[in-house]
Every structure is written in structure tokens, then in C-alpha cells.
Design a protein around this motif. Structure first.
Motif, PDB file in Angstrom:
ATOM      1  N   LEU A 138      35.473  37.891  46.652  1.00 54.33           N
ATOM      2  CA  LEU A 138      36.378  37.755  47.794  1.00 54.33           C
ATOM      3  C   LEU A 138      35.702  37.073  48.981  1.00 54.33           C
ATOM      4  CD1 LEU A 138      38.291  41.150  47.707  1.00 54.33           C
ATOM      5  CD2 LEU A 138      39.292  38.886  47.431  1.00 54.33           C
ATOM      6  N   GLU A 139      34.455  37.408  49.229  1.00 57.31           N
ATOM      7  CA  GLU A 139      33.754  36.803  50.366  1.00 57.31           C
ATOM      8  C   GLU A 139      33.640  35.287  50.205  1.00 57.31           C
ATOM      9  OE1 GLU A 139      30.209  39.177  50.584  1.00 57.31           O
ATOM     10  OE2 GLU A 139      31.378  40.902  51.294  1.00 57.31           O
ATOM     11  N   LEU A 161      45.683  38.299  53.622  1.00 57.64           N
ATOM     12  CA  LEU A 161      45.732  39.198  52.457  1.00 57.64           C
ATOM     13  C   LEU A 161      44.342  39.358  51.834  1.00 57.64           C
ATOM     14  CD1 LEU A 161      47.230  40.964  50.458  1.00 57.64           C
ATOM     15  CD2 LEU A 161      47.958  38.903  49.235  1.00 57.64           C
ATOM     16  N   LEU A 162      43.596  38.255  51.747  1.00 53.75           N
ATOM     17  CA  LEU A 162      42.229  38.321  51.210  1.00 53.75           C
ATOM     18  C   LEU A 162      41.366  39.282  52.027  1.00 53.75           C
ATOM     19  CD1 LEU A 162      41.609  34.521  50.497  1.00 53.75           C
ATOM     20  CD2 LEU A 162      41.663  36.320  48.758  1.00 53.75           C
ATOM     21  N   LYS A 163      41.499  39.202  53.348  1.00 54.86           N
ATOM     22  CA  LYS A 163      40.715  40.081  54.224  1.00 54.86           C
ATOM     23  C   LYS A 163      41.156  41.535  54.078  1.00 54.86           C
ATOM     24  CE  LYS A 163      39.397  36.709  57.768  1.00 54.86           C
ATOM     25  NZ  LYS A 163      39.616  36.218  59.149  1.00 54.86           N
ATOM     26  N   ARG A 164      42.483  41.734  53.910  1.00 56.26           N
ATOM     27  CA  ARG A 164      43.020  43.086  53.738  1.00 56.26           C
ATOM     28  C   ARG A 164      42.458  43.740  52.475  1.00 56.26           C
ATOM     29  NH1 ARG A 164      49.051  42.973  53.101  1.00 56.26           N
ATOM     30  NH2 ARG A 164      48.918  44.830  51.811  1.00 56.26           N
ATOM     31  N   VAL A 165      42.447  42.960  51.388  1.00 58.25           N
ATOM     32  CA  VAL A 165      41.920  43.469  50.118  1.00 58.25           C
ATOM     33  C   VAL A 165      40.432  43.771  50.254  1.00 58.25           C
ATOM     34  CG1 VAL A 165      41.545  42.976  47.665  1.00 58.25           C
ATOM     35  CG2 VAL A 165      43.653  42.202  48.759  1.00 58.25           C
ATOM     36  N   SER A 174      39.250  51.119  44.701  1.00 60.05           N
ATOM     37  CA  SER A 174      39.536  50.027  43.755  1.00 60.05           C
ATOM     38  C   SER A 174      40.802  49.292  44.170  1.00 60.05           C
ATOM     39  CB  SER A 174      39.725  50.587  42.342  1.00 60.05           C
ATOM     40  OG  SER A 174      38.524  51.174  41.895  1.00 60.05           O
ATOM     41  N   ALA A 175      40.832  47.990  43.898  1.00 59.97           N
ATOM     42  CA  ALA A 175      41.990  47.163  44.277  1.00 59.97           C
ATOM     43  C   ALA A 175      43.279  47.669  43.637  1.00 59.97           C
ATOM     44  CB  ALA A 175      41.733  45.710  43.882  1.00 59.97           C
ATOM     45  N   LEU A 194      37.939  42.652  39.049  1.00 62.79           N
ATOM     46  CA  LEU A 194      37.644  43.664  38.028  1.00 62.79           C
ATOM     47  C   LEU A 194      38.263  45.015  38.390  1.00 62.79           C
ATOM     48  CD1 LEU A 194      33.867  42.849  37.368  1.00 62.79           C
ATOM     49  CD2 LEU A 194      35.858  42.054  36.088  1.00 62.79           C
ATOM     50  N   SER A 195      38.239  45.369  39.668  1.00 58.47           N
ATOM     51  CA  SER A 195      38.759  46.679  40.079  1.00 58.47           C
ATOM     52  C   SER A 195      40.280  46.697  40.173  1.00 58.47           C
ATOM     53  CB  SER A 195      38.148  47.112  41.421  1.00 58.47           C
ATOM     54  OG  SER A 195      38.667  46.352  42.485  1.00 58.47           O
ATOM     55  N   TYR A 196      40.917  45.527  39.894  1.00 59.00           N
ATOM     56  CA  TYR A 196      42.387  45.473  39.875  1.00 59.00           C
ATOM     57  C   TYR A 196      42.925  45.651  38.456  1.00 59.00           C
ATOM     58  CZ  TYR A 196      47.084  44.099  41.380  1.00 59.00           C
ATOM     59  OH  TYR A 196      48.437  44.093  41.669  1.00 59.00           O
ATOM     60  N   LYS A 197      42.036  45.557  37.470  1.00 57.05           N
ATOM     61  CA  LYS A 197      42.473  45.702  36.084  1.00 57.05           C
ATOM     62  C   LYS A 197      42.991  47.125  35.866  1.00 57.05           C
ATOM     63  CE  LYS A 197      39.564  42.216  33.902  1.00 57.05           C
ATOM     64  NZ  LYS A 197      40.602  41.336  33.367  1.00 57.05           N
TER      65      LYS A 197
END
Length: 363
Positions: A138-139, A161-165, A174-175, A194-197
Motif C-alpha cells: 500500500l505504501e 481509500l488507499l490511505k483509509r485501508v 486485517s483488511a 493478503l489480509s483481504y483474502k
């Protein structure tokens, strides 16, 4: 459908994998006995196919399948390359969902990598490594989007949204636990975090606890899973390993003797279908009976395309009957037709689990 079996070293991960896939992966009482992921293909149990096979005296019965990947045990610092970190994380990226085996049994003869049995700590260790890996991704994406924003102001919504996640992950969550609008969820899914899976926690219990759906360890896992909307399946890898040596009819007797309603594999398959929102439609006849896996909500042409792309391109209609209705007619399509149970469905029909279908199409 590819599922990755993960867990800390020595939680029963490879034992469970071997039992349900009969793939013969090494299972040993030391960390990192699995390095490259072992792959096992499992047929999805479906009693409906057995019934249809006997009804039509079919030459072939083809079950749908799931691929299980036994991925190397993870340790703290994997996101920084510790243990087999980068390799491990790369293998997870390739699967549709994760089966996280969590040790929920005491056994002084099987060492624990941290020296103590603590399911929540085990879960946190693995989830944190996935989160840290995602934050690196994300960074980099935030930096790139910030740079591109100068020439394209429409990217502001994406950047927010990227910053929020990223902030959410920074809280150690986890996302997949995030509450997102449908459009936001589609974008986050495209990031391949990975943490969104989606994940199933497989609570590996002792033989003594195999008939119980709860012990103190399992309760802890269930409470945590509820915070992110994940499923929990209770399994006993040792019993599954013993069952792997038996024939199907012997397995049923073995489970009955132990007072266990269904095998760990059956539980995992059901949980996987629920997790990934999958259903099966069926095709039946003398040449073969077969199950086909599709996403819930798939329309008839899309289902036809699972069989062959030409079926989808030239789709005319689908002659459809619910499995239960076909059984009521003794598998006799003529009787089903007389009773008006065979429906002619068009392009907008949403396929239901257990539909027995025959597709008509133009070449």
C-alpha cells in the motif's frame, strides 16, 4: 478453486493436508519441514452424483475438485524475510482463500514454536505478517498515486481509500474486517492484499475433543473469527489421518463409532463453498454425470460457458429441473416433462444449487 493451508510450524498443518488429500507431504516434529508448497487435489463429496449415476447407469461420474496447497510454516518476521518469509507470502498470493490451522490441543510431545499453546497469539502472528506485507504494498501504491495525482485530480478518491485501508491495517486489523461499500470492496480486492483474502480458521483439536464443538481454545478462535466475519471449522488432524487409510464405507462406520457427524474434509468443503459463495449445477445422462462449480448469482449462459465457451456464445436456452424434483420422478425426464417440472430458462435465469441442466445452443 485453490485453498492455501497455512499455520505456525507444528500445529498439525501437514498432517491435516496429508489426511484430506493423501498427497504424502512430509509431516515432522520440527519447523519448516514443508518448504515448497505441496499440492493435493480433492474431489468434492456430493451424494447427488451417486444417486444420478445409479439412476442413469452412467459410464462416468465426474466430481468437482478443490486444490489444497500446504504452505510452509510461518514465523514472526516473515514479512521481513525471516524463516521462509518472502517465499511463504508469495505462495499465499496464488490462492483464492486461506485455511489457517490453529493448534487447539495440548501435547507435551509436540513442540510449539513459541513454547506455549495460545490460539489467539498464533492467529495474531500470522495475520500480523500478512498485514505488514500488505502495508508495504500500500505504501508503494500511495506514493505512486500521490505522484500521479498532480496530473489527474480524479485519483483523489482512490488515494483517500488507499490511505483509509493503510490506516486500518496500521491498527493491526486485517483488511477483510473492513466495512466497505460495494465499489470500494471491488477496488480493494483488485489490490490483491493478503489480509483481504477470505479465511477459514481450522481449529485442530485432540482426539478427546473431536466430538466437542467447543473447548476453551475453540471458543477463543470463534470469538476472534466473529470480529472479521470468518468461519471456524473444528477438525482433528489425527483422526483425519487415521481415516485416510480406510475405504469409504469403513470411514462412515469409523465416524459413527466415534460419534462424529461428518469428516473434517466435508466440513472444510462446505465452509469453502460458503466462504467463496459457490454453488454446483449438475449435468446427467448415460455418458456421464457431472458437477460444475460456479459463483452464486451466475446466469444460465455463464454456467453453459463452464462446460464450453461455444455453449455460452451460441446459448439459446437451458432445460432445467431441480435435483429434488428429478428424483421424485425417478430420474425419468418424460415423466418430469408431463408434470411440467422441466423449465425452459433464458439468458436472464440465475442458476440455483442442484439445478440439473441441459443447454441448447447454436454452433
Amino acid at each position: 478453486m485453490k485453498l492455501g493451508i497455512v499455520g505456525l510450524p507444528n500445529v498439525g498443518k501437514s498432517t491435516l493436508f496429508n489426511a484430506i488429500t493423501k498427497a504424502g507431504a512430509e509431516a515432522a516434529n520440527y519447523p519448516f519441514c514443508t518448504i515448497e508448497p505441496n499440492v493435493g487435489v480433492v474431489t468434492v463429496p456430493d451424494e447427488r452424483l451417486k444417486v444420478l449415476h445409479e439412476m442413469y447407469n452412467s459410464k462416468k461420474t465426474i466430481y468437482t475438485t478443490i486444490e489444497f496447497y500446504d504452505i510452509a510454516g510461518l514465523v514472526k518476521g516473515a514479512s521481513k524475510g525471516e524463516g521462509l518469509g518472502n517465499k511463504f507470502l508469495g505462495h499465499i498470493r496464488e490462492v483464492a482463500a486461506i485455511v489457517h490451522v490453529v493448534r487447539c490441543f495440548d501435547d507435551p510431545n509436540v513442540v510449539h514454536v513459541d513454547g506455549t499453546i495460545n490460539p489467539l497469539s498464533d492467529i495474531e502472528t500470522i495475520n500480523m505478517e500478512l498485514i505488514l506485507s500488505d502495508m508495504e504494498v500500500l505504501e508503494r501504491r500511495i506514493q505512486k498515486t500521490t505522484k500521479n495525482l498532480k496530473g489527474d485530480k480524479s485519483l483523489q478518491k482512490e488515494l483517500d481509500l488507499l490511505k483509509r485501508v493503510n490506516d486500518f491495517l496500521g491498527e493491526g486489523k486485517s483488511a477483510r474486517a473492513m466495512e466497505l461499500e460495494e465499489e470500494e470492496a471491488e477496488f480493494v480486492k483488485s489490490l490483491d492484499l493478503l489480509s483481504y483474502k477470505p479465511i477459514i480458521y481450522a481449529a485442530n483439536v485432540s482426539e478427546e475433543d473431536a466430538t466437542a464443538e467447543d473447548n476453551e481454545y475453540i471458543r477463543q478462535v470463534r470469538e476472534f473469527a466473529a470480529t472479521e466475519g470468518s468461519d471456524v471449522v473444528v477438525v482433528c488432524a489425527k483422526i483425519e489421518a487415521e481415516m485416510a487409510e480406510l475405504e469409504d464405507d469403513e470411514k462412515a462406520m469409523f465416524l459413527e463409532e466415534l460419534g462424529i457427524a461428518e469428516s473434517g474434509l466435508d466440513k472444510l468443503v462446505k465452509a469453502s463453498y460458503h466462504l467463496l459463495d459457490l454453488i454446483s449445477f449438475l449435468t446427467a445422462g448415460e455418458p456421464e454425470v457431472r458437477a460444475w462449480t460456479i459463483k452464486r448469482g451466475t446466469k444460465a449462459p455463464g454456467a453453459a460457458g463452464k462446460i464450453h465457451t461455444d455453449f455460452e456464445k451460441g446459448f439459446i436456452r437451458a432445460e432445467t429441473i431441480a435435483y429434488d424434483k428429478l428424483i421424485e420422478c425417478g430420474g425419468n425426464l418424460a415423466t418430469a416433462k408431463e408434470k411440467g417440472l422441466i423449465r425452459s430458462e433464458g439468458k436472464e435465469y440465475v442458476v440455483k444449487d442442484g439445478d440439473v441442466m441441459h443447454f441448447l445452443f447454436n454452433v
